[in-house]
Design a protein around this motif. Structure first.
Motif, PDB file in Angstrom:
ATOM      1  N   LEU A  17      77.849 120.566   7.198  1.00  0.00           N
ATOM      2  CA  LEU A  17      76.361 120.356   6.540  1.00  0.00           C
ATOM      3  C   LEU A  17      76.362 118.990   5.913  1.00  0.00           C
ATOM      4  O   LEU A  17      74.721 119.033   5.658  1.00  0.00           O
ATOM      5  CB  LEU A  17      76.653 121.646   5.801  1.00  0.00           C
ATOM      6  CG  LEU A  17      75.423 122.454   5.576  1.00  0.00           C
ATOM      7  CD1 LEU A  17      74.605 122.733   6.385  1.00  0.00           C
ATOM      8  CD2 LEU A  17      75.644 123.649   4.917  1.00  0.00           C
ATOM      9  N   VAL A  18      77.091 119.220   5.481  1.00  0.00           N
ATOM     10  CA  VAL A  18      76.580 118.009   3.870  1.00  0.00           C
ATOM     11  C   VAL A  18      75.735 116.380   4.862  1.00  0.00           C
ATOM     12  O   VAL A  18      74.427 116.290   4.594  1.00  0.00           O
ATOM     13  CB  VAL A  18      77.525 117.666   3.556  1.00  0.00           C
ATOM     14  CG1 VAL A  18      77.206 116.223   2.203  1.00  0.00           C
ATOM     15  CG2 VAL A  18      78.396 118.789   2.292  1.00  0.00           C
ATOM     16  N   LYS A  22      71.843 117.348   5.855  1.00  0.00           N
ATOM     17  CA  LYS A  22      70.909 117.450   4.857  1.00  0.00           C
ATOM     18  C   LYS A  22      69.618 117.065   5.252  1.00  0.00           C
ATOM     19  O   LYS A  22      68.541 116.844   4.597  1.00  0.00           O
ATOM     20  CB  LYS A  22      71.387 117.047   4.219  1.00  0.00           C
ATOM     21  CG  LYS A  22      71.373 117.207   2.312  1.00  0.00           C
ATOM     22  CD  LYS A  22      71.785 117.622   0.927  1.00  0.00           C
ATOM     23  CE  LYS A  22      71.175 118.083  -0.435  1.00  0.00           C
ATOM     24  NZ  LYS A  22      71.538 117.297  -1.186  1.00  0.00           N
ATOM     25  N   SER A  23      69.985 115.474   5.213  1.00  0.00           N
ATOM     26  CA  SER A  23      68.647 113.976   5.657  1.00  0.00           C
ATOM     27  C   SER A  23      68.057 114.887   6.695  1.00  0.00           C
ATOM     28  O   SER A  23      67.446 114.327   6.562  1.00  0.00           O
ATOM     29  CB  SER A  23      69.302 112.847   4.885  1.00  0.00           C
ATOM     30  OG  SER A  23      69.889 112.896   6.732  1.00  0.00           O
ATOM     31  N   VAL A  60      67.776 117.794   7.943  1.00  0.00           N
ATOM     32  CA  VAL A  60      67.037 119.186   7.882  1.00  0.00           C
ATOM     33  C   VAL A  60      65.704 118.951   6.940  1.00  0.00           C
ATOM     34  O   VAL A  60      65.300 118.563   6.147  1.00  0.00           O
ATOM     35  CB  VAL A  60      67.736 120.323   6.607  1.00  0.00           C
ATOM     36  CG1 VAL A  60      66.861 121.023   6.698  1.00  0.00           C
ATOM     37  CG2 VAL A  60      69.146 120.428   7.286  1.00  0.00           C
TER      38      VAL A  60
END
Length: 84
Positions: free
Chosen positions: A73-74, A77-78, A80
């Protein structure tokens, strides 16, 4: 359910450069769909954790609770979108 098209992966390929994942041969993943919604592929942990959900959360009969690694998920992030 209507036909669903997977448009793009969010984040890097979880098996890039020979990386191993918690799901062994399969991989957790996040995909953007042609509808604008997202699909999450992870380890189904519904039966083991549903009774531990906070009072303000629930999991319906047609829903599943899935585990994805934090780094997935981290790293996504970019990718999303910033707006609806």
């Amino acid at each position: 359910m209507k036909q669903i098209a997977f448009l793009r992966r969010l984040g890097p390929d979880p098996h890039a450069n020979g990386a191993r994942t918690i799901a062994l041969n399969n991989c957790p993943d996040i995909w953007e769909l042609d509808s604008g919604d997202f699909a999450v592929i992870g380890i189904d942990m519904t039966d083991a954790v549903a009774s531990n959900l906070p009072p303000t959360a629930s999991c319906g009969p047609d829903e599943r609770i899935v585990l994805i690694p934090r780094n997935l998920l981290v790293n996504a992030k970019s990718d999303v979108p910033d707006r609806i």
